[in-house]
Design a protein around this motif. Structure first.
Motif, short mmCIF file in Angstrom:
data_model
loop_
_atom_site.label_atom_id
_atom_site.label_comp_id
_atom_site.label_asym_id
_atom_site.label_seq_id
_atom_site.Cartn_x
_atom_site.Cartn_y
_atom_site.Cartn_z
N LEU A 119 12.65 -30.97 -8.88
CA LEU A 119 13.05 -30.85 -10.21
C LEU A 119 13.42 -29.37 -10.32
O LEU A 119 13.28 -28.49 -9.47
CB LEU A 119 11.78 -31.04 -10.95
CG LEU A 119 11.02 -32.18 -10.82
CD1 LEU A 119 9.45 -32.02 -11.48
CD2 LEU A 119 11.89 -33.31 -11.68
N HIS B 107 17.93 -36.95 -24.44
CA HIS B 107 17.43 -37.15 -23.09
C HIS B 107 18.09 -38.40 -22.37
O HIS B 107 19.00 -39.08 -22.87
CB HIS B 107 16.04 -37.75 -23.32
CG HIS B 107 15.82 -38.94 -24.14
ND1 HIS B 107 15.99 -40.25 -23.58
CD2 HIS B 107 15.88 -39.36 -25.49
CE1 HIS B 107 16.01 -41.17 -24.49
NE2 HIS B 107 15.72 -40.75 -25.72
N ARG C 260 17.86 -35.76 -17.03
CA ARG C 260 17.44 -34.70 -17.67
C ARG C 260 16.46 -34.80 -18.89
O ARG C 260 16.78 -35.55 -19.55
CB ARG C 260 18.48 -33.34 -17.52
CG ARG C 260 19.48 -33.96 -18.66
CD ARG C 260 20.64 -32.85 -18.85
NE ARG C 260 21.31 -32.87 -19.78
CZ ARG C 260 22.15 -32.05 -20.52
NH1 ARG C 260 22.18 -30.60 -20.03
NH2 ARG C 260 22.76 -32.10 -21.30
N GLU D 197 15.53 -31.00 -14.91
CA GLU D 197 16.47 -32.00 -14.45
C GLU D 197 15.72 -32.40 -13.11
O GLU D 197 15.17 -31.95 -12.23
CB GLU D 197 17.72 -31.17 -14.06
CG GLU D 197 18.49 -30.52 -15.20
CD GLU D 197 19.67 -29.78 -14.79
OE1 GLU D 197 19.93 -29.72 -13.54
OE2 GLU D 197 20.46 -29.15 -15.67
N ASN D 198 15.93 -33.65 -12.89
CA ASN D 198 15.41 -34.50 -11.56
C ASN D 198 16.72 -34.50 -10.52
O ASN D 198 17.68 -35.28 -10.73
CB ASN D 198 15.22 -35.85 -11.89
CG ASN D 198 14.41 -36.45 -10.72
OD1 ASN D 198 14.72 -36.14 -9.61
ND2 ASN D 198 13.71 -37.57 -10.92
N TRP E 35 16.07 -27.28 -20.15
CA TRP E 35 16.34 -28.78 -19.73
C TRP E 35 15.50 -28.84 -18.30
O TRP E 35 15.37 -27.84 -17.53
CB TRP E 35 17.66 -28.96 -19.25
CG TRP E 35 18.44 -29.14 -21.00
CD1 TRP E 35 18.96 -28.35 -21.51
CD2 TRP E 35 18.59 -30.37 -21.40
NE1 TRP E 35 19.52 -28.53 -22.36
CE2 TRP E 35 19.51 -29.90 -22.74
CE3 TRP E 35 18.28 -31.72 -21.17
CZ2 TRP E 35 19.67 -30.98 -23.52
CZ3 TRP E 35 18.90 -32.63 -22.34
CH2 TRP E 35 19.50 -32.19 -23.09
N LEU F 288 11.42 -39.42 -16.10
CA LEU F 288 12.77 -38.89 -15.75
C LEU F 288 13.12 -39.22 -14.29
O LEU F 288 12.69 -38.90 -13.48
CB LEU F 288 12.58 -37.27 -15.72
CG LEU F 288 13.48 -36.40 -15.32
CD1 LEU F 288 14.69 -36.60 -16.53
CD2 LEU F 288 13.16 -34.99 -15.53
#
Length: 244
Positions: free
Chosen positions: A45, A126, A83, A57-58, A55, A78
């Motif tokens: 992450l 999202h 994100r 983010e993966n 944000w 997620l």
């Protein structure tokens, strides 16, 4: 939100301050090293400010994370490559790797959103599956969830906890394995009808994966909380409860 906004990340009693315009990495390596678990991505992450919004983010390839506000009203899955904006004052991030589940908390100095401002159909805000609302649980269903979530619920400041096997959880409750599995199947079907994902027992899906996803969802949405742990003290030696 503005340039003065900072984030505070809490995990296993440790506190990290993330300043504006900072890229903060979480995983097996990075700014927050959550574990040396080989099933966990090195960089999983990332927290990043874009414009006036932070944000999450993966950046991993396989693992999803479940993100929710602290009330559990808004919950999003997620997925890798996705994100989410972190606009609430406090958020849970729950994810699993192998047979271990992790719970970290993110707080914002100046939240930009309220729970009722996040539209589940707003793709500009999202990139993931968002669930809004809660599900009513019967007593056996709540007991099952508490037994599976016990290790993570006992953590006060987030951290890591193992997921019991079905045999271990059924023994904890005094149920037969067959009764536990039947109730687990029914509960997963019920939650999927309510919008949860990843709970269907499909070919090739490991049983551990389904239990992990169930605990992620239950903890993130506050279907069960630390207050429910007392229920385990009241469990009889055997249970005659019928599946709901």
């Amino acid at each position: 939100m503005g340039d003065s906004t900072t984030l505070h990340v809490e995990f296993a009693g440790e506190h990290y301050v993330v300043s504006p315009d900072t890229v903060f990495a979480i995983g097996r390596t990075g700014d927050l090293i959550v574990d040396d678990n080989p099933y966990l991505h090195r960089r999983f992450l990332v927290l990043r400010q874009v414009g006036d919004l932070w944000w999450l983010e993966n950046v991993g390839a396989r693992i999803a994370a479940t993100v929710s506000d602290f009330s559990g009203t808004v919950q999003a899955v997620l997925a890798p490559g996705g994100r989410l904006p972190l606009g609430f004052d406090a958020m849970h991030v729950v994810f699993g790797a192998g047979s271990t589940i992790y719970d970290l908390r993110i707080r914002s100095d100046r939240p930009a959103l309220r729970a009722d401002e996040l539209d589940a159909d707003d793709s500009d805000l999202h990139d993931g599956e968002t669930t809004i609302g809660v599900v009513s649980l019967s007593p056996p269903q709540r007991l099952l969830l508490v037994a599976l979530s016990e290790n993570i619920l006992r953590l006060i400041d987030g951290g890591r906890g193992g997921i019991p096997s079905s045999a271990e959880a059924s023994a904890r409750l005094g149920w037969t394995l067959a009764a536990f599995t039947r109730r687990l199947d029914y509960l997963c079907q019920k939650l999927e009808r309510a919008g949860a994902s990843g709970l269907r027992g499909e070919k090739g899906q490991l049983a551990t994966d389904r239990r992990m996803r169930l605990v992620e969802h239950a903890v993130a949405t506050r279907l069960v909380t630390r207050d429910d742990l007392i229920l385990l003290q009241r469990v009889p030696v055997r249970s005659d409860l019928q599946p709901e």
